[in-house]
Design an enzyme around this catalytic site. Structure first.
Site, PDB file in Angstrom:
ATOM      1  CG  HIS A 118      39.797  36.821  47.084  1.00  0.00           C
ATOM      2  ND1 HIS A 118      40.110  37.258  45.816  1.00  0.00           N
ATOM      3  CD2 HIS A 118      40.048  37.848  47.918  1.00  0.00           C
ATOM      4  CE1 HIS A 118      40.543  38.499  45.879  1.00  0.00           C
ATOM      5  NE2 HIS A 118      40.524  38.891  47.142  1.00  0.00           N
ATOM      6  CD  GLU A 249      46.363  44.003  47.027  1.00  0.00           C
ATOM      7  OE1 GLU A 249      45.600  44.563  46.222  1.00  0.00           O
ATOM      8  OE2 GLU A 249      46.501  42.765  47.078  1.00  0.00           O
ATOM      9  CD  GLU A 285      45.530  46.229  42.646  1.00  0.00           C
ATOM     10  OE1 GLU A 285      44.657  46.917  42.072  1.00  0.00           O
ATOM     11  OE2 GLU A 285      45.265  45.247  43.367  1.00  0.00           O
ATOM     12  CG  HIS A 288      45.280  49.186  45.183  1.00  0.00           C
ATOM     13  ND1 HIS A 288      45.286  48.104  46.040  1.00  0.00           N
ATOM     14  CD2 HIS A 288      44.192  49.012  44.383  1.00  0.00           C
ATOM     15  CE1 HIS A 288      44.256  47.319  45.769  1.00  0.00           C
ATOM     16  NE2 HIS A 288      43.583  47.846  44.765  1.00  0.00           N
ATOM     17  CG  ASP A 313      48.056  41.827  43.427  1.00  0.00           C
ATOM     18  OD1 ASP A 313      48.760  40.808  43.484  1.00  0.00           O
ATOM     19  OD2 ASP A 313      46.937  41.907  43.968  1.00  0.00           O
ATOM     20  CG  ASP A 324      41.175  49.287  41.812  1.00  0.00           C
ATOM     21  OD1 ASP A 324      41.996  49.163  40.895  1.00  0.00           O
ATOM     22  OD2 ASP A 324      41.175  48.565  42.828  1.00  0.00           O
ATOM     23  CG  ASP A 326      41.470  45.810  39.417  1.00  0.00           C
ATOM     24  OD1 ASP A 326      42.524  46.155  39.972  1.00  0.00           O
ATOM     25  OD2 ASP A 326      40.411  45.587  40.049  1.00  0.00           O
TER      26      ASP A 326
END
Length: 453
Positions: A118, A249, A285, A288, A313, A324, A326
């Site tokens: 980012h 996304e 992802e 998600h 992702d 979430d 990750d």
């Protein structure tokens, strides 16, 4: 060279020679390594040709900058637990450059060829947009040098349009046009940076593009504004000659109660409705996808079947938690189903498998950064091998073909081609009578999959 210039050159040389991950060498491929030897690849052999491509070409692994080099172990219930010796915690340009150098040493030792970021992960935000852009220019100048030095490419970059308080009500879907314009200016710069660094994709993640309550929301207006925002992005991409693929996304919720890009099919419908489907693909992802109540591979498969899968992702979550997390993907069966979809569309380039994942807040040593990525890369390498065997074996393909064989001729063929009428279907039933029960044999399919995994 003057004395001050010599001092500056020596200082820069000293910075260039710093080793951030002392004691950790380039990760080797050791297929016969024992179970406790975790700083090596046991399954991922990038040069190995499998099903017509090298492993590196099928998998196109990428490391994300935000979790791996900006993550500090935060969660919704606790503060930072992770510190890195190169990071003083400041938002200075010097710290940003040091962090970036550490990142490229990590990428080089890990042996991956791609990274993602980012804009606000990379460079600190300034007092205004102009200063912020100058900071980004300075840091991406260094990024370009390091990419060339280490032979590493940018899989994709994106803009953080969710963290700053200005975006509390969204970015492209914000009810205030001033905020939408600010987001557009930020994406303009993001596309320029993407072109500068040769990004192969550019991602839009609508972190706050949604609503908390329908009572104060004009849904159609916000979706229309978002579509117009994306059209501006397409126009500017073409204007500056940026060649990267544009990706959206999906995520169903969190931080908003409901996000407009709920899942792959929602995004496909949005793009089709607003005439944008020729310009965008989907960055799935799986974490998600699971939040949307789907199976791990669901959105990968759905996007692929509609010709819209652009990148993945690669992470996972804990369904029992419901948020979430990750996590790094370590489930071979999940990886097999993802790679089956990737193989069936003949690869994922120019996208890839980006590890949008973070070590657990309890995993605090430098080795854990390597181990997490190595384990995930080996998991997908095993998934690739299993998917190739599954496809080349042809058993499941024949089973599926047999299950749908009634659409090969007669009334079935007419239905499949779109030529049947209700009257013809009625006449067929009058002659053929009640359909016979046919078993779905789900358990058999699961056993076949397990044979290869």
């Amino acid at each position: 060279m003057s004395s001050p210039a010599r001092k500056r050159a020596k200082k820069q040389a000293d910075v260039d020679e710093v080793e951030f991950f002392k004691g950790i060498s380039k990760v080797p491929y050791k297929p016969d390594a024992g179970p406790s030897d975790v700083l090596c690849y046991k399954h991922y052999n990038p040069a190995e040709v499998i099903h017509g491509k090298t492993m590196a070409d099928w998998l196109r692994f990428s490391v994300c900058y935000w979790h791996t080099f900006r993550g500090v172990g935060l969660d919704p219930f606790g503060g930072p637990t992770i510190t890195r010796h190169w990071d003083d915690g400041s938002e200075s340009i010097e710290n940003a450059k040091r962090r970036l150098r550490a990142a490229f040493e990590f990428l080089s030792k890990l042996g991956v060829k791609y990274w993602t970021f980012h804009d606000r992960d990379l460079a600190p935000e300034g007092a205004d947009l102009e200063e912020t852009n100058r900071n980004l220019d300075e840091i991406t100048d260094l990024a370009k040098e390091l990419m060339e030095k280490h032979g590493i490419k940018l899989l994709w970059n994106t803009c953080n349009l969710f963290a700053h308080p200005r975006f509390m009500n969204g970015a492209a879907t914000n009810p205030d046009a001033h905020v939408v314009a600010y987001a557009a200016a930020q994406v303009k710069k993001g596309l320029e940076i993407g072109k500068k660094l040769g990004a192969e994709n550019f991602v839009f993640w609508g972190g706050r593009e949604g609503f908390q309550s329908l009572l104060n929301t004009d849904v159609l207006a916000e979706l229309t504004h978002a579509a117009n925002f994306f059209k501006m992005a397409v126009d500017y991409k073409e204007k500056i000659g940026f060649q990267g693929q544009l990706l959206i996304e999906p995520k169903p919720k969190e931080p908003t109660r409901h996000q407009y890009d709920y899942d792959a099919m929602t995004v496909v419908g949005f793009l089709k409705h607003f005439g944008l489907s020729d310009h965008f693909k989907i960055n799935v992802e799986p974490n998600h996808t699971m939040l949307a109540g789907h199976s791990y591979e669901h959105d990968v498969v759905m996007a692929s079947k509609f010709g819209m899968l652009g990148s993945v992702d690669s992470n996972t979550g804990s369904p029992d938690l419901g948020w979430d997390t990750d996590q790094f993907p370590m489930d071979v069966k999940n990886a097999t189903l993802v790679m089956k979809a990737v193989i069936e569309q003949d690869g994922i380039a120019p996208g890839g498998l980006n590890f949008d994942a973070k070590v657990r807040r309890e995993s605090t040593c430098l080795e854990d950064m390597f181990i997490a990525h190595i384990g995930a890369m080996d998991t997908f390498a095993r998934g690739l091998r299993a998917a190739v065997k599954l496809i080349e074996g042809g058993v499941m393909k024949m089973m599926i073909a047999d299950r749908y064989s009634s659409f090969k001729n007669g009334i079935g063929a007419k239905i499949a081609k779109g030529n049947a009428t209700f009257e013809e279907c009625e006449e067929y039933i009058k002659k053929a009578g009640e359909p016979k029960q046919i078993s779905g044999q789900q358990e058999k399919y699961e056993c076949v999959l397990n044979h290869y995994v």
